[in-house]
Design a protein around this motif. Structure first.
Motif, PDB file in Angstrom:
ATOM      1  N   UNK A 143       0.835  -1.202   0.000  1.00  0.00           N
ATOM      2  CA  UNK A 143       0.000   0.000   0.000  1.00  0.00           C
ATOM      3  C   UNK A 143       0.872   1.254   0.000  1.00  0.00           C
ATOM      4  N   UNK A 144       0.324   2.338  -0.541  1.00  0.00           N
ATOM      5  CA  UNK A 144       0.859   3.688  -0.390  1.00  0.00           C
ATOM      6  C   UNK A 144      -0.133   4.506   0.422  1.00  0.00           C
ATOM      7  N   UNK A 145       0.396   5.500   1.174  1.00  0.00           N
ATOM      8  CA  UNK A 145      -0.493   6.351   1.966  1.00  0.00           C
ATOM      9  C   UNK A 145      -0.043   7.809   1.898  1.00  0.00           C
ATOM     10  N   UNK A 146      -0.545   8.623   0.967  1.00  0.00           N
ATOM     11  CA  UNK A 146      -0.374  10.072   1.067  1.00  0.00           C
ATOM     12  C   UNK A 146      -1.269  10.604   2.185  1.00  0.00           C
ATOM     13  N   UNK A 147      -0.781  11.633   2.869  1.00  0.00           N
ATOM     14  CA  UNK A 147      -1.470  12.073   4.089  1.00  0.00           C
ATOM     15  C   UNK A 147      -1.240  13.556   4.310  1.00  0.00           C
ATOM     16  N   UNK A 161      -4.447  15.590  13.892  1.00  0.00           N
ATOM     17  CA  UNK A 161      -5.604  15.123  13.124  1.00  0.00           C
ATOM     18  C   UNK A 161      -5.129  14.928  11.692  1.00  0.00           C
ATOM     19  N   UNK A 162      -5.334  13.729  11.140  1.00  0.00           N
ATOM     20  CA  UNK A 162      -4.818  13.389   9.809  1.00  0.00           C
ATOM     21  C   UNK A 162      -5.951  12.926   8.908  1.00  0.00           C
ATOM     22  N   UNK A 163      -5.872  13.314   7.646  1.00  0.00           N
ATOM     23  CA  UNK A 163      -6.708  12.719   6.610  1.00  0.00           C
ATOM     24  C   UNK A 163      -5.760  12.052   5.609  1.00  0.00           C
ATOM     25  N   UNK A 164      -6.143  10.876   5.109  1.00  0.00           N
ATOM     26  CA  UNK A 164      -5.243  10.112   4.263  1.00  0.00           C
ATOM     27  C   UNK A 164      -6.033   9.335   3.222  1.00  0.00           C
ATOM     28  N   UNK A 165      -5.294   8.755   2.289  1.00  0.00           N
ATOM     29  CA  UNK A 165      -5.867   7.822   1.315  1.00  0.00           C
ATOM     30  C   UNK A 165      -4.913   6.634   1.219  1.00  0.00           C
ATOM     31  N   UNK A 166      -5.405   5.442   1.534  1.00  0.00           N
ATOM     32  CA  UNK A 166      -4.634   4.224   1.318  1.00  0.00           C
ATOM     33  C   UNK A 166      -4.836   3.775  -0.132  1.00  0.00           C
ATOM     34  N   UNK A 167      -3.730   3.577  -0.844  1.00  0.00           N
ATOM     35  CA  UNK A 167      -3.778   3.208  -2.265  1.00  0.00           C
ATOM     36  C   UNK A 167      -3.204   1.808  -2.405  1.00  0.00           C
ATOM     37  N   UNK A 168      -4.055   0.858  -2.797  1.00  0.00           N
ATOM     38  CA  UNK A 168      -3.619  -0.532  -2.951  1.00  0.00           C
ATOM     39  C   UNK A 168      -2.864  -0.695  -4.267  1.00  0.00           C
ATOM     40  N   UNK A 169      -1.719  -1.366  -4.198  1.00  0.00           N
ATOM     41  CA  UNK A 169      -0.925  -1.631  -5.396  1.00  0.00           C
ATOM     42  C   UNK A 169      -1.285  -2.971  -6.034  1.00  0.00           C
ATOM     43  N   UNK A 170      -2.149  -3.734  -5.372  1.00  0.00           N
ATOM     44  CA  UNK A 170      -2.686  -4.981  -5.925  1.00  0.00           C
ATOM     45  C   UNK A 170      -4.193  -4.992  -5.711  1.00  0.00           C
ATOM     46  N   UNK A 171      -4.929  -5.450  -6.708  1.00  0.00           N
ATOM     47  CA  UNK A 171      -6.385  -5.569  -6.578  1.00  0.00           C
ATOM     48  C   UNK A 171      -6.718  -6.897  -5.904  1.00  0.00           C
ATOM     49  N   UNK A 172      -7.628  -6.855  -4.931  1.00  0.00           N
ATOM     50  CA  UNK A 172      -8.078  -8.068  -4.248  1.00  0.00           C
ATOM     51  C   UNK A 172      -9.595  -8.168  -4.356  1.00  0.00           C
ATOM     52  N   UNK A 173     -10.093  -9.390  -4.291  1.00  0.00           N
ATOM     53  CA  UNK A 173     -11.544  -9.612  -4.267  1.00  0.00           C
ATOM     54  C   UNK A 173     -11.830 -10.918  -3.546  1.00  0.00           C
ATOM     55  N   UNK A 192      -8.722   4.168  -0.710  1.00  0.00           N
ATOM     56  CA  UNK A 192      -9.596   4.077   0.461  1.00  0.00           C
ATOM     57  C   UNK A 192      -9.339   5.273   1.378  1.00  0.00           C
ATOM     58  N   UNK A 193     -10.283   6.198   1.489  1.00  0.00           N
ATOM     59  CA  UNK A 193     -10.073   7.387   2.322  1.00  0.00           C
ATOM     60  C   UNK A 193     -10.200   7.053   3.810  1.00  0.00           C
ATOM     61  N   UNK A 194      -9.512   7.858   4.633  1.00  0.00           N
ATOM     62  CA  UNK A 194      -9.581   7.630   6.071  1.00  0.00           C
ATOM     63  C   UNK A 194      -9.160   8.846   6.867  1.00  0.00           C
ATOM     64  N   UNK A 195      -9.295   8.735   8.185  1.00  0.00           N
ATOM     65  CA  UNK A 195      -8.937   9.808   9.110  1.00  0.00           C
ATOM     66  C   UNK A 195      -8.383   9.181  10.385  1.00  0.00           C
ATOM     67  N   UNK A 196      -7.424   9.872  11.007  1.00  0.00           N
ATOM     68  CA  UNK A 196      -6.826   9.435  12.271  1.00  0.00           C
ATOM     69  C   UNK A 196      -6.763  10.630  13.213  1.00  0.00           C
ATOM     70  N   UNK A 197      -7.162  10.424  14.460  1.00  0.00           N
ATOM     71  CA  UNK A 197      -6.982  11.410  15.525  1.00  0.00           C
ATOM     72  C   UNK A 197      -6.069  10.773  16.568  1.00  0.00           C
ATOM     73  N   UNK A 198      -4.991  11.469  16.944  1.00  0.00           N
ATOM     74  CA  UNK A 198      -4.022  10.876  17.869  1.00  0.00           C
ATOM     75  C   UNK A 198      -3.510  11.905  18.862  1.00  0.00           C
TER      76      UNK A 198
END
Length: 204
Positions: A143-147, A161-173, A192-198
């Motif tokens: 995976x890649x994660x720009x944030x 507080x972070x917003x990110x997108x997980x980018x899969x380098x392989x397709x799964x099903x 896949x968008x997401x958010x983290x609070x830490x």
């Protein structure tokens, strides 16, 4: 030394201005715990779970750092008319950060990370006798994660507080077998968008 004015009066000369001292560079080692939410696909619902990160950074005019991030999403259910499956994901990322100051203690941080997702799917009992679920399996996906994150570094504490997108380098099903034929049950998005609070503290 003195200088003489146009009227002949003497006045003391001004001392030369001292150059401004460069800002001090602080080395920071911090540990933070938080909570992450991610949407992989509507059929999966909202994945969520605890987040733990460790970062080594230098802080002067800019914030430069490297982080190790681990997350463990709680199990979610994927429900279809034929079978209900349980899905659980563990996340590991390494990330490089660069931040610019916003106010006295705040930083706007851009980061790029990479790592792996361990995803296990375990189909439950089928809802019909002609449906055969596949055996439980575990997928390992790079995976890649720009944030983008906003951080407050006040005293010994860290809040982000972070917003990110997980980018899969392989397709799964995920599939099931119905009357001898394989049929796709669900497939997570590649992005896949997401958010983290830490919140955490500085060790150094």
């Amino acid at each position: 030394p003195v200088v003489r004015s146009a009227k002949g009066a003497s006045a003391p000369s001004k001392p030369p201005a001292r150059p401004l001292a460069p800002p001090k560079t602080a080395l920071l080692l911090s540990v933070a715990a938080g909570y992450a939410l991610e949407l992989a696909q509507p059929d999966f619902g909202l994945s969520h779970g605890p987040d733990l990160e460790v970062r080594l950074a230098s802080r002067s005019k800019r914030l430069l750092g490297a982080r190790i991030v681990a997350e463990r999403f709680f199990a979610t259910r994927v429900v279809s008319s034929d079978v209900t499956a349980t899905l659980q994901t563990s996340v590991l990322r390494g990330s490089f950060d660069i931040g610019l100051p916003l106010g006295r203690e705040g930083f706007a941080v851009w980061a790029i990370g990479a790592g792996l997702d361990w995803t296990r799917i375990a189909p439950g009992a089928p809802h019909a006798i002609d449906v055969t679920p596949l055996a439980p399996r575990t997928d390992l996906v790079p995976m890649l994660r720009p944030e983008f994150r906003y951080e407050m570094l006040g005293g010994p504490m860290v809040f982000a507080v972070s917003v990110f997108a997980d980018i899969a380098l392989l397709a799964t099903h995920y599939d099931l077998v119905e009357a001898g034929n394989s049929r796709r049950l669900a497939a997570p998005w590649l992005v896949r968008p997401g958010i983290v609070v830490s919140i955490g503290f500085h060790i150094l």
